[in-house]
Motif scaffolding. Structure first.
Motif, PDB file in Angstrom:
ATOM      1  N   GLY A   1      -2.529   6.650  -1.528  1.00 47.12           N
ATOM      2  CA  GLY A   1      -3.731   5.883  -1.272  1.00 47.12           C
ATOM      3  C   GLY A   1      -3.984   4.834  -2.327  1.00 47.12           C
ATOM      4  O   GLY A   1      -5.122   4.552  -2.684  1.00 47.12           O
ATOM      5  N   VAL A   2      -2.917   4.275  -2.844  1.00 49.62           N
ATOM      6  CA  VAL A   2      -3.089   3.213  -3.826  1.00 49.62           C
ATOM      7  C   VAL A   2      -2.429   1.953  -3.285  1.00 49.62           C
ATOM      8  O   VAL A   2      -1.557   2.009  -2.424  1.00 49.62           O
TER       9      VAL A   2
ATOM     10  N   ILE B   1       7.830  -1.816  -1.677  1.00 49.12           N
ATOM     11  CA  ILE B   1       7.582  -0.394  -1.908  1.00 49.12           C
ATOM     12  C   ILE B   1       8.380   0.383  -0.881  1.00 49.12           C
ATOM     13  O   ILE B   1       8.567  -0.076   0.255  1.00 49.12           O
ATOM     14  N   ALA B   2       8.920   1.490  -1.315  1.00 48.35           N
ATOM     15  CA  ALA B   2       9.641   2.335  -0.376  1.00 48.35           C
ATOM     16  C   ALA B   2       8.627   3.067   0.489  1.00 48.35           C
ATOM     17  O   ALA B   2       7.619   3.558  -0.011  1.00 48.35           O
ATOM     18  N   ALA B   3       8.913   3.119   1.761  1.00 50.29           N
ATOM     19  CA  ALA B   3       7.932   3.702   2.677  1.00 50.29           C
ATOM     20  C   ALA B   3       7.699   5.170   2.367  1.00 50.29           C
ATOM     21  O   ALA B   3       6.589   5.672   2.483  1.00 50.29           O
ATOM     22  N   ALA B   4       8.761   5.859   1.960  1.00 51.20           N
ATOM     23  CA  ALA B   4       8.577   7.258   1.591  1.00 51.20           C
ATOM     24  C   ALA B   4       7.856   7.380   0.263  1.00 51.20           C
ATOM     25  O   ALA B   4       7.346   8.446  -0.064  1.00 51.20           O
ATOM     26  N   GLY B   5       7.826   6.302  -0.497  1.00 51.09           N
ATOM     27  CA  GLY B   5       6.873   6.254  -1.582  1.00 51.09           C
ATOM     28  C   GLY B   5       7.410   6.464  -2.957  1.00 51.09           C
ATOM     29  O   GLY B   5       6.643   6.483  -3.905  1.00 51.09           O
ATOM     30  N   GLY B   6       8.682   6.617  -3.174  1.00 50.54           N
ATOM     31  CA  GLY B   6       9.146   6.939  -4.507  1.00 50.54           C
ATOM     32  C   GLY B   6       9.047   5.791  -5.488  1.00 50.54           C
ATOM     33  O   GLY B   6       8.678   5.967  -6.643  1.00 50.54           O
ATOM     34  N   LEU B   7       9.405   4.613  -5.043  1.00 54.70           N
ATOM     35  CA  LEU B   7       9.577   3.506  -5.958  1.00 54.70           C
ATOM     36  C   LEU B   7       8.824   2.282  -5.453  1.00 54.70           C
ATOM     37  O   LEU B   7       8.563   2.140  -4.257  1.00 54.70           O
ATOM     38  N   ALA B   8       8.525   1.399  -6.376  1.00 59.23           N
ATOM     39  CA  ALA B   8       8.007   0.078  -6.037  1.00 59.23           C
ATOM     40  C   ALA B   8       8.704  -0.920  -6.938  1.00 59.23           C
ATOM     41  O   ALA B   8       9.209  -0.552  -8.011  1.00 59.23           O
ATOM     42  N   ALA B   9       8.758  -2.138  -6.532  1.00 60.17           N
ATOM     43  CA  ALA B   9       9.507  -3.133  -7.295  1.00 60.17           C
ATOM     44  C   ALA B   9       8.848  -4.482  -7.142  1.00 60.17           C
ATOM     45  O   ALA B   9       8.141  -4.762  -6.167  1.00 60.17           O
ATOM     46  N   THR B  10       9.089  -5.322  -8.114  1.00 63.62           N
ATOM     47  CA  THR B  10       8.675  -6.720  -8.010  1.00 63.62           C
ATOM     48  C   THR B  10       9.713  -7.559  -8.746  1.00 63.62           C
ATOM     49  O   THR B  10      10.566  -7.020  -9.470  1.00 63.62           O
ATOM     50  N   ILE B  11       9.655  -8.841  -8.531  1.00 59.95           N
ATOM     51  CA  ILE B  11      10.589  -9.733  -9.213  1.00 59.95           C
ATOM     52  C   ILE B  11       9.785 -10.727 -10.009  1.00 59.95           C
ATOM     53  O   ILE B  11       8.653 -11.088  -9.669  1.00 59.95           O
TER      54      ILE B  11
ATOM     55  N   ILE C   1       0.851  -1.186   0.000  1.00 62.89           N
ATOM     56  CA  ILE C   1       0.000   0.000   0.000  1.00 62.89           C
ATOM     57  C   ILE C   1       0.887   1.237   0.000  1.00 62.89           C
ATOM     58  O   ILE C   1       1.862   1.317   0.755  1.00 62.89           O
ATOM     59  N   HIS C   2       0.587   2.141  -0.863  1.00 58.89           N
ATOM     60  CA  HIS C   2       1.255   3.434  -0.841  1.00 58.89           C
ATOM     61  C   HIS C   2       0.411   4.383  -0.007  1.00 58.89           C
ATOM     62  O   HIS C   2      -0.750   4.651  -0.319  1.00 58.89           O
TER      63      HIS C   2
ATOM     64  N   VAL D   1      11.553  -2.260 -11.434  1.00 59.36           N
ATOM     65  CA  VAL D   1      11.406  -1.128 -10.524  1.00 59.36           C
ATOM     66  C   VAL D   1      10.649  -0.042 -11.273  1.00 59.36           C
ATOM     67  O   VAL D   1      10.937   0.206 -12.440  1.00 59.36           O
ATOM     68  N   TRP D   2       9.704   0.524 -10.610  1.00 60.49           N
ATOM     69  CA  TRP D   2       8.960   1.603 -11.276  1.00 60.49           C
ATOM     70  C   TRP D   2       8.607   2.666 -10.264  1.00 60.49           C
ATOM     71  O   TRP D   2       8.669   2.455  -9.050  1.00 60.49           O
ATOM     72  N   ARG D   3       8.277   3.808 -10.813  1.00 59.27           N
ATOM     73  CA  ARG D   3       7.879   4.928  -9.953  1.00 59.27           C
ATOM     74  C   ARG D   3       6.425   4.744  -9.567  1.00 59.27           C
ATOM     75  O   ARG D   3       5.612   4.280 -10.370  1.00 59.27           O
ATOM     76  N   THR D   4       6.129   5.110  -8.376  1.00 60.61           N
ATOM     77  CA  THR D   4       4.748   4.984  -7.945  1.00 60.61           C
ATOM     78  C   THR D   4       3.964   6.173  -8.452  1.00 60.61           C
ATOM     79  O   THR D   4       4.514   7.249  -8.713  1.00 60.61           O
ATOM     80  N   GLY D   5       2.718   5.985  -8.588  1.00 57.15           N
ATOM     81  CA  GLY D   5       1.873   7.061  -9.053  1.00 57.15           C
ATOM     82  C   GLY D   5       0.452   6.566  -9.134  1.00 57.15           C
ATOM     83  O   GLY D   5       0.134   5.454  -8.718  1.00 57.15           O
ATOM     84  N   ALA D   6      -0.373   7.412  -9.692  1.00 52.11           N
ATOM     85  CA  ALA D   6      -1.780   7.058  -9.778  1.00 52.11           C
ATOM     86  C   ALA D   6      -2.006   6.005 -10.846  1.00 52.11           C
ATOM     87  O   ALA D   6      -3.060   5.386 -10.889  1.00 52.11           O
ATOM     88  N   ASP D   7      -1.046   5.819 -11.724  1.00 50.07           N
ATOM     89  CA  ASP D   7      -1.153   4.762 -12.709  1.00 50.07           C
ATOM     90  C   ASP D   7       0.182   4.027 -12.733  1.00 50.07           C
ATOM     91  O   ASP D   7       1.176   4.492 -12.189  1.00 50.07           O
TER      92      ASP D   7
END
Lengths: 522, 815
Positions: free
Chosen positions: B49-50, B89-99, B44-45, B106-112
């Motif tokens: 709120g996503v 996901i980084a707690a501060a929210g910049g990035l999220a990643a999966t394997i 959860i970001h 790795v991608w940037r978080t956002g509304a999409d």
């Protein structure tokens, strides 16, 4: 909630059922009588007696002399009492260790001062050789038994005969005072009987038929049982029960010559009275007195004539017919208790120099000071001591662990490590990848122990794995090939032995079956 | 995981394709999001709120989806992966990643969903972690390496995701972020976590070692011997030094990395030992119930019944209070270190990695880890007998068995019944080793039974013509032992001294027996202890327990029951107390013998995996594997009927648990345990019998609570409605830890009740715990109170006594 400690658990060595009495705690105790001191005498050592007082000197009688050895230094030739015209017999300490009495071939019973060796008394009444002389419990009387079939009771103070005890019809060869009452004596003779005497009345109380010429008699520490040695067996008598034969112990091949009881022998876990008996077949056997089983046996090079064990169970002296005396010292003697502990010297106090700044210890003083009861104690973290193989197992260095176990040279350790490796699945890495020098100890261990039944199953499996792994490189190193050849020879030998044992079992089976069928009621 | 906006709420997600929001203070479900596909992972970001969901498509393949929690809508695009991988996901929210196997996105978080950066690797990834500020990314791979990227934020593309295939838009080599590799683990890295400030990285794996990497120097620091493979690490939000470590042995530990100590451990029922099943003929159900009287006190729990003793990995026995659902004790049967086994020849050697293992011979199949195969207790619980199996030095996966007898470490004095005594009592082992017998039988031990009244045990085993049974008897040594101590050595010196004082006991073989060289598969004592029944292949031999003389041979059952089919060897024997019946189970047949006539009373041509006798009511419970094709025909005529159980063929069809009346072969009760191969049955001593709630019920229609232990160590208590108190009735607890959400709430408040939020997602039966739950009497067709009167009139209690039970059943809601 609970958390199981994360410390490394040491490898638990596999403990096997004892193969023989040698491997029990009892066997270990008696094998700790080590480092025999051999002293050559001038004739067969016919009697050994230990003083009851510290330092537990021992008097041995051999040929024409009685020699007193210091119990602390049995290797040093002791004081010799040589005031005998003929063969001396039965040199015996008084219970305080000051006087010694002895019989002789000329029939004279003599009393000596143990220190100055001077003759204090001579009792001349026996017509024939006096084979046995013993001190009474009151320290004032001596009992002597002679080949003239009489037993005499002497008063040392006056130097006169008090009693003459008639009853034996052959040579009297053994005598013992009852620990329960100072007036009761047991004597044994070649007339196959053990007689109990009361020196107050001067008559025989009981006559026990041993069935063979009696060589030695001893009371049990409580005084209610007695044991007589003669022929190739020992008889245990219940004196309270009216002289009933309690047990006959036929553990010897030849005549049993001597029997002794030690009140506190045995390992600390099971210290109890033990009976020691020596025989002309060269064996000294130790019996435990609950079920009269042999718990230990020692073989001596020549017929055993006499034996003695010191009251603190530190020295075990055995005299043999080839005129040698063997004194073995236990490396962990017990502290004597009760009356025997009275003469014990005070432990020496170490001289301590006055500490000045000239001494280095002045600067480290106080480091070993004990904490007071009110001090707060911080427990030091204990460092677990790990054996080398444990260290290697902890670091998952399986091959090194096996090498370290082989270096210990104990087959139990190797077996435990191999089993642990098998349980961890590390046997392959541990056995594999070895060069010739590191392979040799393993093959040698296999050769040495693969035929022992307790390791056969494990080591055979290990051997299979080893051969599977190294079959391609056989012939690369001559030493390894020689070791493998030795292993093959050992196995072939064992197989041959098994085959012949199977044949023997097959031959015996009809015989056993026939005897069983005959013994069963139809 | 915890709701980032509300400390009292937590999200769970499960394979049943739902995300649920729970309030764990109130213990109730607040809301539910239904996704079409099973959800494997979710993050959860907080600010946006996503939530990112990693879902496993049913037809194969995975998707990373974005869910907007404010609007309650999914984003239009999803990232396609081959398998659903874990998310970070980084707690501060910049990035999220999966394997995704060999790729890390790795991608940037956002509304999409943004265009991800692909970081490929030659080995498959196993886990990943992002530091809270997003500057550090760590991923572990199957070879045990941990890959570290620092400052990769600039390299991540800022564009939104355009096409379906993400990995194609790889960036040039110059733009690749700097990579550091550290390697300690010998096995695949199991889990990773960054400390809050990003200066430490924690990793764990199958070695059971928590590795603390100082990221400035890349130096590892270890907390070894945690007891089981680590599968998850979660930081505590309150204290940056504390971490929750999740282990594969169903245990959660709170680790303080500042002191490198374990502060608290929470244990569930441990999983069954992995490895090969015991050889054919062994039922394998080593689980045993402690005798109610002394057993509970011995292991330090409160009084009462229902202490389950199950074997777990590394030759341990776990004592578990099923009534309270609480771990009690662990007894190490053979003192060994927990080690992760080495892999095959390619995998290197152990965690330390001995050099030069290439010359190792080709290892055979992985040896089974040591485990306890059989356990039995004396009637008063003072003696425990175990058989533990460990691999042998032999090259072909051979094993060696060891029979051990244990004395209860404590006297019969009851421990304090409160829960807090558990920690204090854990210092003293509940059982002290008395006698150890290596290789009691050639090859393996098939059965172990303890005499109900005397200190006498019997083992059966061996292969082929060597098969025999041995009777072991406890002997009391004289107070002054003669020094010829056997192979036994009790570990505790205090216990040893005490035993010496009262005259030590030891065990020895009293007699052996065999029957025609047939393999002996099972053994049981009659309830009064006079008869010993030993199964010889398909026959049952009866022996006089005292004199060890053959009393009778019962014929093989298969010939009587169904003409063909062949007589399979019996695997379990049970006397039904209070009746002259002996039940025997084999893979092909369930047979009940009448001992008075020494003949087959009745037989059922269905194999039973486990049987258990109800001591209180003289009933017999049997677990019959459901056939793959259709519901069983044999039970169609049963009065209670059988719910149809057609399952997808991918899962094992499950097991029917049927309670029979041995007198007339009529099934009394039935329930179905889906999706398992074997279960272990045992009857709990009926605690409810004395309570007033069931005082009026007819004895003929009643049954003791039945404990059903599944192969995955989930257990159910099956009982008649009303025999257990309403709140705790039929607690169906799935004890798999895998999907239990572990969040910081547990760091702060400890573990929530297992029957609450934790267990629900993994409950394979779906919510509500329908079939395995209270579903004892399968009388779905008729009202529940009908069971009350389902008895002969002479057995019915007086109406006055029946009335209250009848009323209570009428007034309570139907389950």
């Amino acid at each position: 909630m609970e958390y199981e400690p994360a410390e490394y658990q040491k490898l638990q060595l596999r403990s096997y059922a004892p193969r023989s009495i040698r491997e029990t705690a009892e066997g270990k105790y008696w094998r700790r009588f080590k480092a025999p001191v051999i002293a050559k005498q001038f004739g067969a050592v016919s009697h050994i007696d230990f003083c009851q007082q510290y330092p537990y000197n021992l008097a041995i009688t051999a040929s024409t002399r009685v020699i007193i050895y210091n119990g602390l230094a049995p290797a040093v030739v002791g004081r010799t009492i040589s005031r005998f015209k003929d063969i001396a017999y039965s040199g015996c300490f008084r219970s305080d260790g000051r006087l010694v009495c002895a019989g002789g071939q000329d029939g004279i019973v003599q009393v000596f001062d143990a220190n100055s060796r001077s003759v204090l008394r001579q009792f001349k009444a026996h017509k024939r050789p006096t084979r046995v002389a013993r001190w009474g419990a009151d320290r004032l009387h001596v009992l002597s038994g002679s080949d003239d079939v009489t037993v005499r009771w002497w008063d040392v103070t006056s130097g006169s005969q008090v009693l003459r005890l008639d009853g034996h019809s052959d040579y009297v060869r053994a005598a013992a005072a009852s620990p329960a009452s100072p007036d009761t004596w047991a004597t044994g003779g070649y007339d196959h009987t053990v007689r109990l005497w009361d020196v107050r009345t001067g008559g025989a109380v009981t006559c026990l038929d041993h069935g063979a010429p009696v060589e030695d008699v001893a009371f049990f520490p409580a005084g209610s049982l007695a044991v007589s040695a003669g022929g190739n067996y020992l008889c245990v008598w219940d004196l309270v029960g009216g002289g009933r034969l309690l047990k006959r112990l036929s553990n010897f091949q030849k005549t049993v010559t001597c029997v002794r009881l030690s009140p506190l022998a045995g390992p600390d876990s099971a210290a109890a009275p033990r009976m020691l008996a020596g025989s002309l077949d060269g064996h000294v056997k130790v019996f435990e007195l609950d079920s009269f089983r042999v718990t230990h046996a020692t073989k001596y090079p020549s017929p055993v004539m006499s034996l003695g064990i010191s009251p603190d169970c530190r020295l075990l002296a055995v005299g043999m017919a080839d005129s040698t005396l063997s004194v073995r010292k236990h490396d962990r003697p017990k502290q004597p208790q009760g009356a025997a502990a009275q003469g014990l010297p005070e432990p020496k106090r170490k001289w301590q120099p006055r500490l000045t700044a000239a001494n280095y210890r002045y600067y480290i003083r106080g480091q070993s000071t004990k904490a007071a009861a009110t001090d707060f104690r911080v427990r030091r973290q204990r460092q677990a001591k790990l054996r080398p193989y444990d260290k290697m197992l902890r670091q998952f260095r399986y091959r090194d662990a096996l090498d370290a176990a082989l270096a210990v040279r104990q087959p139990e350790v190797v077996a435990s490590v191999l089993e642990e490796l098998a349980a961890r699945g590390g046997l392959g890495p541990a056995l594999g990848g070895r060069d010739a020098p590191s392979l040799l100890p393993l093959v040698k261990h296999l050769t040495k122990h693969v035929t022992e039944p307790r390791y056969t199953r494990l080591l055979a499996a290990v051997g299979h794995r080893l051969l599977d792994a190294y079959a391609p490189v056989v012939g690369a190193c001559a030493e390894v090939d020689a070791a493998l050849g030795a292993l093959a020879d050992r196995l072939a030998e064992e197989l041959k032995l098994q085959a012949s044992l199977t044949q023997l079992a097959g031959a015996l089976e009809p015989l056993l079956a026939a005897s069983l069928a005959a013994s069963l009621p139809a | 995981m915890l709701d980032p906006n509300n400390d009292d709420q937590a999200y769970t997600w499960s394979l049943d394709a739902t995300v649920r929001l729970w309030s764990y203070r109130a213990g109730e479900e607040l809301s539910r999001i239904v996704v079409r596909e099973p959800i494997k992972y979710m993050v959860i970001h907080k600010d946006l709120g996503v939530a990112y969901l990693s879902v496993q498509l049913r037809e194969g393949g995975g998707r990373v989806m974005l869910y907007n929690m404010k609007t309650g809508k999914f984003s239009g695009t999803a990232m396609k992966t081959r398998v659903a991988g874990p998310l970070a996901i980084a707690a501060a929210g910049g990035l999220a990643a999966t394997i995704d196997r060999h790729s890390l996105f790795v991608w940037r978080t956002g509304a999409d969903i943004h265009q991800p950066l692909n970081l490929p690797h030659t080995k498959p990834y196993t886990c990943l972690a992002l530091s809270s500020d997003g500057s550090l990314l760590a991923a572990g791979d199957a070879s045990g390496r941990v890959l570290l990227w620092r400052g990769l934020e600039p390299a991540v593309p800022a564009a939104l995701r355009r096409e379906e295939h993400s990995g194609k838009a790889a960036l040039g080599p110059g733009a690749r972020p700097p990579l550091t590799t550290v390697h300690w683990h010998a096995h695949p890295v199991g889990c990773l976590a960054f400390s809050d400030d990003g200066t430490y990285l924690l990793s764990g794996g199958a070695e059971g070692v928590l590795v603390l990497w100082a990221l400035e120097t890349n130096r590892p620091n270890f907390l070894p011997r945690l007891g089981g493979p680590l599968v998850g690490i979660a930081p505590s939000p309150a204290d940056p030094a504390r971490f929750l470590v999740r282990q594969a042995d169903n245990c959660v530990r709170l680790v303080n990395v500042a002191t490198m100590k374990v502060e608290t451990s929470v244990m569930g029922l441990r999983p069954a030992p992995a490895g090969l099943l015991p050889p054919a003929g062994v039922a394998g159900g080593a689980a045993a119930l402690l005798p109610a009287a002394a057993g509970a006190a011995a292991v330090g729990g409160g009084g009462g019944s229902g202490v389950l003793c199950v074997p777990c990995e590394n030759s341990q026995l776990q004592f578990y209070d099923v009534a309270r659902d609480r771990h009690m004790q662990i007894v190490q049967v053979s003192p060994r270190n927990q080690v992760s086994l080495t892999d095959g020849p390619a995998g290197g050697v152990g965690a330390g990695g001995a050099p030069g293992s290439s010359g190792a011979p080709a290892a055979a199949a992985q040896p089974p880890p040591p485990f306890v195969s059989l356990v039995a207790f004396s009637g008063d619980g003072s003696v425990m007998a175990t058989v533990d199996v460990r691999p042998d030095a032999g090259p072909y996966g051979s094993t060696e068995a060891c029979l051990k007898f244990w004395d209860s470490g404590r006297g019969a004095g009851p421990e304090g019944a409160s829960a807090s005594t558990s920690s204090s009592s854990s210092t003293a082992p509940p059982f002290a080793l008395n006698t150890r017998v290596d290789e009691p039988h050639r090859d393996y031990v098939a059965a172990l039974a303890y005499h109900p009244t005397r200190h006498l045990a019997v083992t059966a085993g061996g292969t082929g013509a060597d098969s025999e049974f041995k009777v072991w008897v406890q002997e009391r040594r004289p107070a002054a032992p003669g020094g010829s101590g056997g192979a036994a050595a009790g570990p505790g010196s205090a216990a040893a001294a005490r035993r010496r004082a009262e005259g030590a006991t030891h065990w020895r073989c009293l007699s052996t027996g065999g029957y025609k060289g047939l393999p002996l598969g099972a053994a049981a004592f009659s309830p009064d202890g006079s008869v010993l029944a030993v199964a010889a292949a398909a026959r049952v031999t009866l022996w006089d327990a005292a004199s060890n003389a053959l009393a009778a041979v019962l014929p093989p059952a298969a010939a009587v029951a169904v003409g063909g089919g062949g007589a399979a060897a019996l695997t379990q024997l049970t006397f039904v107390p209070g009746t002259p019946y002996l039940a025997a189970a084999s893979p092909s047949c369930l047979t009940v013998y009448n001992l008075l006539t020494a003949a087959v009373h009745w037989a059922l041509p269905y194999g039973a995996v486990s049987i258990s006798a109800d001591a209180a009511y003289g009933l017999l419970a049997a677990a019959l594997p459901a056939p793959r094709s259709a519901p069983t025909a044999g039970e169609d005529g049963a009065a209670n009927g059988t719910p149809s159980t057609t399952k997808p063929s991918s899962q094992p069809p499950g097991v029917h648990v049927v309670v029979f009346d041995p007198r007339d072969a009529s099934p009394r009760f039935h329930c179905h345990v889906p999706a398992v191969r074997t279960v272990h049955l045992s009857h709990l001593p009926d605690a409810g019998r004395t309570s007033a709630a069931v005082g009026g019920e007819a004895a003929a229609a009643s049954c003791s609570p039945l404990l059903i232990l599944r192969e995955d160590r989930a257990y159910s208590l099956a009982a008649l409605p009303g025999t257990l108190d309403a709140s705790g009735a039929a607690a169906d607890v799935a004890t798999l830890s895998k999907a239990q959400p572990l969040g910081a709430l547990e760091a702060a408040f400890g573990r929530t009740s297992a029957s609450g939020a934790g267990a629900a997602p993994m409950d394979l039966d779906g919510p509500g715990a329908g079939p395995t739950g209270p579903a004892a009497a399968g009388d779905r067709g008729k009202p529940r109170w009908a069971a009350l009167f389902d008895a002969p009139s002479h057995a019915l209690p007086p109406p006055a006594a029946l009335a209250s039970a009848f009323l209570s059943l009428l007034t309570t809601a139907d389950a």
